[in-house]
Design a protein around this motif. Structure first.
Motif, short mmCIF file in Angstrom:
data_model
loop_
_atom_site.label_atom_id
_atom_site.label_comp_id
_atom_site.label_asym_id
_atom_site.label_seq_id
_atom_site.Cartn_x
_atom_site.Cartn_y
_atom_site.Cartn_z
N GLU A 1 0.84 -1.20 0.00
CA GLU A 1 0.00 0.00 0.00
C GLU A 1 0.88 1.26 0.00
OE1 GLU A 1 -2.82 0.04 3.22
OE2 GLU A 1 -3.66 1.97 2.62
N ASP A 2 1.94 1.26 0.81
CA ASP A 2 2.82 2.43 0.88
C ASP A 2 3.53 2.66 -0.46
OD1 ASP A 2 2.14 3.00 3.44
OD2 ASP A 2 3.91 2.04 4.36
N GLN A 3 3.99 1.57 -1.07
CA GLN A 3 4.67 1.71 -2.37
C GLN A 3 3.70 2.23 -3.42
OE1 GLN A 3 6.10 -2.33 -2.54
NE2 GLN A 3 8.23 -1.69 -2.31
N ARG A 4 2.48 1.73 -3.38
CA ARG A 4 1.44 2.22 -4.32
C ARG A 4 1.26 3.73 -4.14
NH1 ARG A 4 -4.08 1.64 -3.68
NH2 ARG A 4 -3.63 2.43 -1.61
N ASP A 5 1.19 4.16 -2.88
CA ASP A 5 1.01 5.59 -2.62
C ASP A 5 2.20 6.39 -3.17
OD1 ASP A 5 -1.28 4.78 -1.39
OD2 ASP A 5 -0.66 5.29 0.65
N GLU A 6 3.40 5.83 -3.01
CA GLU A 6 4.61 6.49 -3.54
C GLU A 6 4.56 6.56 -5.07
OE1 GLU A 6 8.85 5.43 -2.53
OE2 GLU A 6 7.81 4.33 -0.94
N ILE A 7 4.10 5.46 -5.68
CA ILE A 7 4.00 5.43 -7.15
C ILE A 7 3.04 6.53 -7.61
CG2 ILE A 7 3.17 4.07 -9.14
CD1 ILE A 7 4.15 1.54 -7.54
N ILE A 8 1.92 6.65 -6.91
CA ILE A 8 0.94 7.69 -7.27
C ILE A 8 1.57 9.07 -7.16
CG2 ILE A 8 -1.19 8.81 -6.49
CD1 ILE A 8 -2.41 6.09 -6.08
N GLN A 9 2.35 9.28 -6.10
CA GLN A 9 3.03 10.57 -5.94
C GLN A 9 3.93 10.84 -7.14
OE1 GLN A 9 2.12 12.59 -3.51
NE2 GLN A 9 3.38 14.13 -4.55
N GLU A 10 4.68 9.82 -7.54
CA GLU A 10 5.59 9.95 -8.69
C GLU A 10 4.83 10.22 -9.99
OE1 GLU A 10 8.82 10.15 -8.85
OE2 GLU A 10 9.17 9.77 -6.71
N ILE A 11 3.65 9.65 -10.12
CA ILE A 11 2.84 9.89 -11.32
C ILE A 11 2.38 11.35 -11.34
CG2 ILE A 11 0.73 9.27 -12.58
CD1 ILE A 11 1.02 6.41 -11.35
N VAL B 1 0.16 9.17 -20.06
CA VAL B 1 -0.25 8.54 -18.80
C VAL B 1 0.50 7.21 -18.63
CG1 VAL B 1 -2.16 7.46 -17.53
CG2 VAL B 1 -2.56 9.60 -18.79
N SER B 2 0.50 6.41 -19.69
CA SER B 2 1.14 5.08 -19.61
C SER B 2 2.62 5.22 -19.28
CB SER B 2 0.99 4.34 -20.94
OG SER B 2 -0.35 4.37 -21.36
N GLU B 3 3.30 6.16 -19.94
CA GLU B 3 4.72 6.37 -19.69
C GLU B 3 4.96 6.83 -18.25
OE1 GLU B 3 7.28 5.42 -21.55
OE2 GLU B 3 5.67 4.63 -22.82
N ALA B 4 4.10 7.74 -17.78
CA ALA B 4 4.25 8.25 -16.42
C ALA B 4 4.11 7.11 -15.41
CB ALA B 4 3.21 9.34 -16.15
N VAL B 5 3.16 6.21 -15.66
CA VAL B 5 2.94 5.09 -14.74
C VAL B 5 4.18 4.17 -14.77
CG1 VAL B 5 1.54 3.04 -14.28
CG2 VAL B 5 0.43 5.20 -14.93
N LYS B 6 4.65 3.87 -15.97
CA LYS B 6 5.81 2.96 -16.08
C LYS B 6 7.04 3.56 -15.39
CE LYS B 6 4.44 1.16 -20.57
NZ LYS B 6 4.84 1.02 -21.98
#
Ligand code: PLP
Length: 404
Positions: A323-333, A390-395
């Motif tokens: 969950e924490d990593q997901r939140d970090e990924i969202i921040q990075e996006i 969007v796809s690139e940002a997520v990757k």
């Protein structure tokens, strides 16, 4: 910044709303009545009542069906808070069950376990627009042992003689079940036309009725028009007829009618809805392709032999992310100027439901799907180029955080 879900407001919408304003009729009137008829036609249901939100439509529905203290309503733990809030306000107890996992919808085996003699209704939520297992749910509520458990409290419930199956179809307007509009897969389907939903009226909703033929659907329609307008047996339009001023209130009602300004938006949205669905499908397919070779990507299930989504939300999951990593990924996006979201925080995470004794660890699948989920933008005006961004940002974000 690429927004998450802006409404499609163009000249056609502005012209229709302006026409409604200029008509001099801005509350419930001819446009609302037409919108209801067109929804009935589109969905293939028996009758439709337009309201000012999913939430209030459902509140009136639960009240009408006589659901209250001592009753139980089964719903998934994985949904928006509105699905449960209306049950709390009715006085009944929300009984939460876990979800399938492969999709985000209610697990029918667990519904069976949760049924008691107090169960009056099931609210199945078509998460992301993908229909629930309606054949299985319909079969379950008609099984002799389940029917034998059912205790009716009033004439409406008597006539059905079993648990009422309600679809929280807030996401799934236009979804397909067994080759037909999914609206008719449950006894009653409830839609939301909130600003972020597939079809919007700014705020709004509709109840689509498909009860058995021993219910008089014309009567239900008239009854609901009264119930959503203080219990008044004549609406403002009827009262404009010469000398037709007197009305009665037999029971205190609610106040949640749709206005013609809302219906003006809805009529335009509905007239071009297929175009909207087609664009959304193309975006889903583009995302599928973009993530096809990413080992970490769990792309959503949104079509099979029996069901087809309304392409409301693209629920991407990041395998192995906490969950924490997901939140970090969202921040990075977000750092890359792309808006994403999470649908949903399971109800037991929310204070209101924690306080009422619901515990997240009782719904492990809901937690698992939630913890690594990221919802990507999907809307008519999103361009191919933006979908790529969007796809690139997520990757990029996943590579950075998970170091893959
Ligand atoms: C949006 C939503 C609702 C509530 O709809 P309103 O029209 O805002 O009341 C209910 N259920 C689900 C699953 C939703 O996403």
């Amino acid at each position: 910044m690429i927004p998450f879900s802006p409404p499609r407001i163009d000249q056609q919408i502005i012209d229709e709303v302006t026409a409604a304003l200029k008509s001099g009729w801005i509350t419930t009137g001819p446009r609302t009545k037409q919108f209801e008829k067109e929804i009935t036609k589109y969905c293939g249901c028996k009758t439709t009542v337009a309201v000012n939100s999913w939430t209030m439509g459902m509140q009136v529905l639960l009240d009408w069906w006589g659901i209250g203290e001592g009753d139980e309503v089964i719903l998934p733990a994985y949904t928006y808070c509105a699905s449960a809030n209306v049950i709390v306000h009715s006085g009944a107890k929300p009984v939460m069950v876990d979800i399938n996992g492969e999709d985000f919808n209610i697990d029918v085996a667990q519904v069976r376990e949760a049924i008691t003699e107090r169960t009056k209704a099931i609210i199945a939520v078509d998460i992301a627009g993908f229909p629930c297992d309606y054949t299985e749910l319909n079969t379950l509520i008609r099984e002799p042992e389940i029917v034998a458990l059912f205790k009716s409290d009033n004439k409406l419930q008597d006539k059905l003689g079993r648990i009422l199956l309600i679809s929280d179809a807030a996401h799934s307007f236009g979804a397909i079940y067994n080759g037909k509009n999914a609206a008719i897969a449950a006894d009653i389907s409830s839609y939301s036309f909130h600003a972020v939903k597939n079809l919007t009226t700014a705020e709004g909703g509709a109840l689509c009725f498909n009860l058995p033929d021993n219910y008089d659907h014309d009567h239900i329609y008239k009854d609901f028009c009264t119930r959503i307008l203080h219990g008044q047996n004549k609406d403002a339009l009827a009262k404009t007829q010469k000398g037709n001023w007197r009305y009665d209130v037999e029971e205190p009602g609610f106040k949640c009618n749709m206005t013609d300004l809302q219906a003006a938006i809805g009529l335009v949205e509905l007239s071009r809805y297929q175009e909207n669905l087609d664009r959304r499908r193309a975006i889903f397919e583009q995302y599928d392709q973009a993530f096809a070779n990413e080992g970490w990507a769990i792309t959503p299930l949104y079509a099979n032999d029996q069901k087809k989504t309304s392409y409301h939300l693209y629920l991407l999951r990041v395998q192995g992310a906490t969950e924490d990593q997901r939140d970090e990924i969202i921040q990075e996006i977000f750092e890359q100027d792309v808006s994403v979201n999470v649908h949903f925080q399971p109800l037991p995470i929310l204070t209101a439901y924690k306080k009422r004794g619901y515990r997240m660890d009782a719904y492990p699948q809901a937690y698992e799907n939630y913890a690594n989920e990221i919802s990507l933008p999907v809307y008519f005006d999103l361009t191919d180029e933006q979908v790529m961004r969007v796809s690139e940002a997520v990757k990029n974000a996943v590579s950075k955080v998970l170091e893959v």
